[in-house]
Structure formats: C-alpha cells, structure tokens
Design a protein around this motif. Structure first.
Motif, PDB file in Angstrom:
ATOM      1  N   ARG A  85       0.853  -1.321  -0.133  1.00  0.00           N
ATOM      2  CA  ARG A  85      -0.036  -0.197  -0.041  1.00  0.00           C
ATOM      3  C   ARG A  85       1.009   1.122  -0.067  1.00  0.00           C
ATOM      4  NH1 ARG A  85      -4.731   2.252   2.902  1.00  0.00           N
ATOM      5  NH2 ARG A  85      -5.061   4.261   2.096  1.00  0.00           N
ATOM      6  N   LEU A  86       0.654   2.211  -0.838  1.00  0.00           N
ATOM      7  CA  LEU A  86       1.590   3.333  -1.050  1.00  0.00           C
ATOM      8  C   LEU A  86       0.642   4.583  -0.426  1.00  0.00           C
ATOM      9  CD1 LEU A  86       4.212   3.747  -2.660  1.00  0.00           C
ATOM     10  CD2 LEU A  86       2.936   5.339  -3.790  1.00  0.00           C
ATOM     11  N   LEU A  87       1.348   5.188   0.429  1.00  0.00           N
ATOM     12  CA  LEU A  87       0.837   6.466   0.941  1.00  0.00           C
ATOM     13  C   LEU A  87       1.778   7.649   0.411  1.00  0.00           C
ATOM     14  CD1 LEU A  87      -0.101   6.039   4.538  1.00  0.00           C
ATOM     15  CD2 LEU A  87      -1.572   6.144   2.918  1.00  0.00           C
ATOM     16  N   ARG A  88       1.206   8.695  -0.071  1.00  0.00           N
ATOM     17  CA  ARG A  88       1.953   9.799  -0.656  1.00  0.00           C
ATOM     18  C   ARG A  88       1.752  10.925   0.286  1.00  0.00           C
ATOM     19  NH1 ARG A  88       5.049   9.706  -4.844  1.00  0.00           N
ATOM     20  NH2 ARG A  88       4.980   7.780  -6.187  1.00  0.00           N
ATOM     21  N   PHE A  89       2.611  12.002   0.666  1.00  0.00           N
ATOM     22  CA  PHE A  89       2.316  13.071   1.247  1.00  0.00           C
ATOM     23  C   PHE A  89       3.427  14.473   0.701  1.00  0.00           C
ATOM     24  CE2 PHE A  89       1.768   9.769   4.311  1.00  0.00           C
ATOM     25  CZ  PHE A  89       0.411  10.262   5.001  1.00  0.00           C
ATOM     26  N   TRP A  90       2.643  15.549   0.449  1.00  0.00           N
ATOM     27  CA  TRP A  90       3.551  16.421   0.261  1.00  0.00           C
ATOM     28  C   TRP A  90       4.750  16.874   1.247  1.00  0.00           C
ATOM     29  CZ3 TRP A  90       4.056  17.698  -4.663  1.00  0.00           C
ATOM     30  CH2 TRP A  90       3.017  17.267  -5.652  1.00  0.00           C
ATOM     31  N   ASN A  91       5.859  17.320   1.024  1.00  0.00           N
ATOM     32  CA  ASN A  91       6.850  17.907   1.880  1.00  0.00           C
ATOM     33  C   ASN A  91       6.062  18.679   2.972  1.00  0.00           C
ATOM     34  OD1 ASN A  91       8.883  16.080   1.081  1.00  0.00           O
ATOM     35  ND2 ASN A  91       9.846  17.509  -0.167  1.00  0.00           N
ATOM     36  N   ASP A  92       5.328  19.714   2.378  1.00  0.00           N
ATOM     37  CA  ASP A  92       4.786  20.951   2.964  1.00  0.00           C
ATOM     38  C   ASP A  92       3.763  20.106   4.362  1.00  0.00           C
ATOM     39  OD1 ASP A  92       6.212  22.984   1.828  1.00  0.00           O
ATOM     40  OD2 ASP A  92       4.473  23.443   0.691  1.00  0.00           O
ATOM     41  N   ASP A  93       3.024  19.199   3.961  1.00  0.00           N
ATOM     42  CA  ASP A  93       2.322  18.384   4.918  1.00  0.00           C
ATOM     43  C   ASP A  93       3.140  17.832   5.952  1.00  0.00           C
ATOM     44  OD1 ASP A  93      -0.234  19.179   3.495  1.00  0.00           O
ATOM     45  OD2 ASP A  93      -0.126  17.393   2.192  1.00  0.00           O
ATOM     46  N   VAL A  94       4.128  17.164   5.690  1.00  0.00           N
ATOM     47  CA  VAL A  94       5.023  16.494   6.766  1.00  0.00           C
ATOM     48  C   VAL A  94       5.375  17.559   7.701  1.00  0.00           C
ATOM     49  CG1 VAL A  94       7.038  15.406   7.206  1.00  0.00           C
ATOM     50  CG2 VAL A  94       5.580  14.580   5.500  1.00  0.00           C
ATOM     51  N   LEU A  95       5.987  18.710   7.210  1.00  0.00           N
ATOM     52  CA  LEU A  95       6.636  19.911   7.954  1.00  0.00           C
ATOM     53  C   LEU A  95       5.292  20.660   8.754  1.00  0.00           C
ATOM     54  CD1 LEU A  95       9.068  21.039   5.407  1.00  0.00           C
ATOM     55  CD2 LEU A  95       9.605  19.825   7.354  1.00  0.00           C
ATOM     56  N   LEU A  96       4.393  20.918   8.112  1.00  0.00           N
ATOM     57  CA  LEU A  96       3.394  21.899   8.705  1.00  0.00           C
ATOM     58  C   LEU A  96       2.226  21.036   9.344  1.00  0.00           C
ATOM     59  CD1 LEU A  96       3.193  24.411   5.551  1.00  0.00           C
ATOM     60  CD2 LEU A  96       4.542  24.748   7.718  1.00  0.00           C
ATOM     61  N   ARG A  97       1.833  19.919   8.973  1.00  0.00           N
ATOM     62  CA  ARG A  97       0.684  19.315   9.527  1.00  0.00           C
ATOM     63  C   ARG A  97       1.266  17.887  10.074  1.00  0.00           C
ATOM     64  NH1 ARG A  97      -0.753  22.726   5.889  1.00  0.00           N
ATOM     65  NH2 ARG A  97      -0.546  21.618   4.184  1.00  0.00           N
ATOM     66  N   THR A  98       2.239  17.800  10.806  1.00  0.00           N
ATOM     67  CA  THR A  98       2.792  16.463  10.921  1.00  0.00           C
ATOM     68  C   THR A  98       2.086  15.344  11.691  1.00  0.00           C
ATOM     69  OG1 THR A  98       4.995  17.421  11.459  1.00  0.00           O
ATOM     70  CG2 THR A  98       5.001  15.535  12.312  1.00  0.00           C
ATOM     71  N   GLN A  99       1.393  16.128  12.538  1.00  0.00           N
ATOM     72  CA  GLN A  99       0.354  14.900  13.488  1.00  0.00           C
ATOM     73  C   GLN A  99      -0.708  14.702  12.523  1.00  0.00           C
ATOM     74  OE1 GLN A  99       0.904  14.158  16.591  1.00  0.00           O
ATOM     75  NE2 GLN A  99       2.671  15.312  16.323  1.00  0.00           N
ATOM     76  N   ASP A 100      -1.173  15.333  11.580  1.00  0.00           N
ATOM     77  CA  ASP A 100      -2.143  14.845  10.671  1.00  0.00           C
ATOM     78  C   ASP A 100      -1.645  13.839   9.950  1.00  0.00           C
ATOM     79  OD1 ASP A 100      -3.970  16.751  11.529  1.00  0.00           O
ATOM     80  OD2 ASP A 100      -3.581  18.079   9.803  1.00  0.00           O
ATOM     81  N   VAL A 101      -0.550  13.962   9.312  1.00  0.00           N
ATOM     82  CA  VAL A 101       0.370  12.795   8.425  1.00  0.00           C
ATOM     83  C   VAL A 101       0.550  11.656   9.705  1.00  0.00           C
ATOM     84  CG1 VAL A 101       2.510  12.228   7.597  1.00  0.00           C
ATOM     85  CG2 VAL A 101       1.364  14.489   6.986  1.00  0.00           C
ATOM     86  N   LEU A 102       0.920  11.658  10.592  1.00  0.00           N
ATOM     87  CA  LEU A 102       1.045  10.580  11.461  1.00  0.00           C
ATOM     88  C   LEU A 102      -0.236   9.783  11.821  1.00  0.00           C
ATOM     89  CD1 LEU A 102       3.764  12.046  14.022  1.00  0.00           C
ATOM     90  CD2 LEU A 102       4.239  10.429  12.416  1.00  0.00           C
ATOM     91  N   ALA A 103      -1.322  10.574  11.855  1.00  0.00           N
ATOM     92  CA  ALA A 103      -2.388  10.015  12.333  1.00  0.00           C
ATOM     93  C   ALA A 103      -2.976   9.195  11.136  1.00  0.00           C
ATOM     94  CB  ALA A 103      -3.727  11.084  12.671  1.00  0.00           C
ATOM     95  N   GLU A 104      -2.727   9.529   9.896  1.00  0.00           N
ATOM     96  CA  GLU A 104      -3.073   8.883   8.595  1.00  0.00           C
ATOM     97  C   GLU A 104      -2.401   7.646   8.610  1.00  0.00           C
ATOM     98  OE1 GLU A 104      -4.982   7.716   4.824  1.00  0.00           O
ATOM     99  OE2 GLU A 104      -5.449   8.739   6.790  1.00  0.00           O
ATOM    100  N   VAL A 105      -0.891   7.752   8.629  1.00  0.00           N
ATOM    101  CA  VAL A 105      -0.012   6.518   8.918  1.00  0.00           C
ATOM    102  C   VAL A 105      -0.426   5.447   9.858  1.00  0.00           C
ATOM    103  CG1 VAL A 105       2.306   5.634   9.101  1.00  0.00           C
ATOM    104  CG2 VAL A 105       1.940   7.936   7.969  1.00  0.00           C
ATOM    105  N   PHE A 106      -0.721   6.081  10.981  1.00  0.00           N
ATOM    106  CA  PHE A 106      -1.196   5.050  12.076  1.00  0.00           C
ATOM    107  C   PHE A 106      -2.455   4.553  11.793  1.00  0.00           C
ATOM    108  CE2 PHE A 106      -3.501   4.163  16.149  1.00  0.00           C
ATOM    109  CZ  PHE A 106      -2.327   3.439  16.490  1.00  0.00           C
ATOM    110  N   ARG A 107      -3.360   5.133  11.161  1.00  0.00           N
ATOM    111  CA  ARG A 107      -4.737   4.612  10.767  1.00  0.00           C
ATOM    112  C   ARG A 107      -4.546   3.304   9.866  1.00  0.00           C
ATOM    113  NH1 ARG A 107      -8.011   4.215   6.675  1.00  0.00           N
ATOM    114  NH2 ARG A 107      -6.936   5.643   5.429  1.00  0.00           N
ATOM    115  N   VAL A 108      -3.677   3.622   8.752  1.00  0.00           N
ATOM    116  CA  VAL A 108      -3.393   2.705   7.661  1.00  0.00           C
ATOM    117  C   VAL A 108      -2.714   1.536   8.281  1.00  0.00           C
ATOM    118  CG1 VAL A 108      -2.218   2.352   5.652  1.00  0.00           C
ATOM    119  CG2 VAL A 108      -3.793   4.454   5.878  1.00  0.00           C
ATOM    120  N   LEU A 109      -1.661   1.642   9.182  1.00  0.00           N
ATOM    121  CA  LEU A 109      -1.174   0.711   9.996  1.00  0.00           C
ATOM    122  C   LEU A 109      -1.908  -0.170  10.474  1.00  0.00           C
ATOM    123  CD1 LEU A 109       2.189   2.451  11.381  1.00  0.00           C
ATOM    124  CD2 LEU A 109       2.041   0.507   9.661  1.00  0.00           C
ATOM    125  N   GLU A 110      -3.084   0.261  11.223  1.00  0.00           N
ATOM    126  CA  GLU A 110      -4.006  -0.309  12.028  1.00  0.00           C
ATOM    127  C   GLU A 110      -4.871  -1.137  11.278  1.00  0.00           C
ATOM    128  OE1 GLU A 110      -4.241  -0.643  15.724  1.00  0.00           O
ATOM    129  OE2 GLU A 110      -2.274  -0.121  15.382  1.00  0.00           O
TER     130      GLU A 110
END
Length: 115
Positions: A85-110
């Motif tokens: 499964r591939l998740l893509r995030f823009w660099n800006d999302d990681v830098l500015l909305r880190t918690q949202d990115v981590l929440a999505e990664v965690f959701r997919v992992l679960e």
C-alpha cells in the motif's frame, strides 16, 4: 542490485527536512511498535520509507514530482502489484501538519494489521 544499495545510502545521507522530520517519528518503532526502514530498495525502486510487515510504503513528494507524474504512476503500480500500500504526502504536509500525517499513517497501519 548493489548500485541500488549504494544509492539508498547516499539518499539517507542527504535527507530532506521533511524526510528527517518524519523519520524522527517513524524510527525506534514509535508508531505502536511498527518498524520502518528509510531509503530502502524495493521492487526495483528506492522507497522513502517502508514498513515491511505491514507492506506499507510512504513517499514524500516535493515540487519535482509535478514533473514526474507518469513515472510516479508506474512506480506506484509496480509496488501495488507487489502487495504494498502506498501513501504519498507532500513535503509541506509533513513539515506543517505533522500530526495529521502521523494520524493517517497510524490509521493505515492499524487497518493493515487487522487484514
């Protein structure tokens, strides 16, 4: 194959700010014990991050990816055929909305852990 490993090492040594920021949270199994690798050769490509047991690939995209949409599409199709499964995030999302990115990664992992 050896060249991919050398290139992966070079990429790890030249990480972007976004890659370093996300890696801070992915390394040392901080997301519910899931282990990630970074800049890892997989299916003929070098992926930014991969959790092998969950078969999850995370790619971070900067502006250069706007010029590489066809390449990225082929790459995604190849990885998906291999069962990832591939998740893509823009660099800006990681830098500015880190918690949202981590929440999505965690959701997919679960989600993938239950499958």
């Amino acid at each position: 194959m050896q060249l991919k490993w050398i290139r992966a090492r070079q990429l790890r040594n030249k990480s972007t700010d976004a890659e370093r920021r996300l890696w801070y949270f992915l390394c040392r199994e901080q997301l519910a014990g899931h282990k990630f690798r970074r800049q890892y050769p997989l299916a003929g490509y070098i992926v930014d991050f991969v959790c092998m047991p969950a078969r999850l690939v995370i790619e971070l995209d900067g502006g250069q990816h706007l010029d590489a949409l066809a390449y990225d599409g082929r790459r995604t199709a190849t990885l998906e055929r291999e069962g990832y499964r591939l998740l893509r995030f823009w660099n800006d999302d990681v830098l500015l909305r880190t918690q949202d990115v981590l929440a999505e990664v965690f959701r997919v992992l679960e989600e993938r852990s239950k499958a």
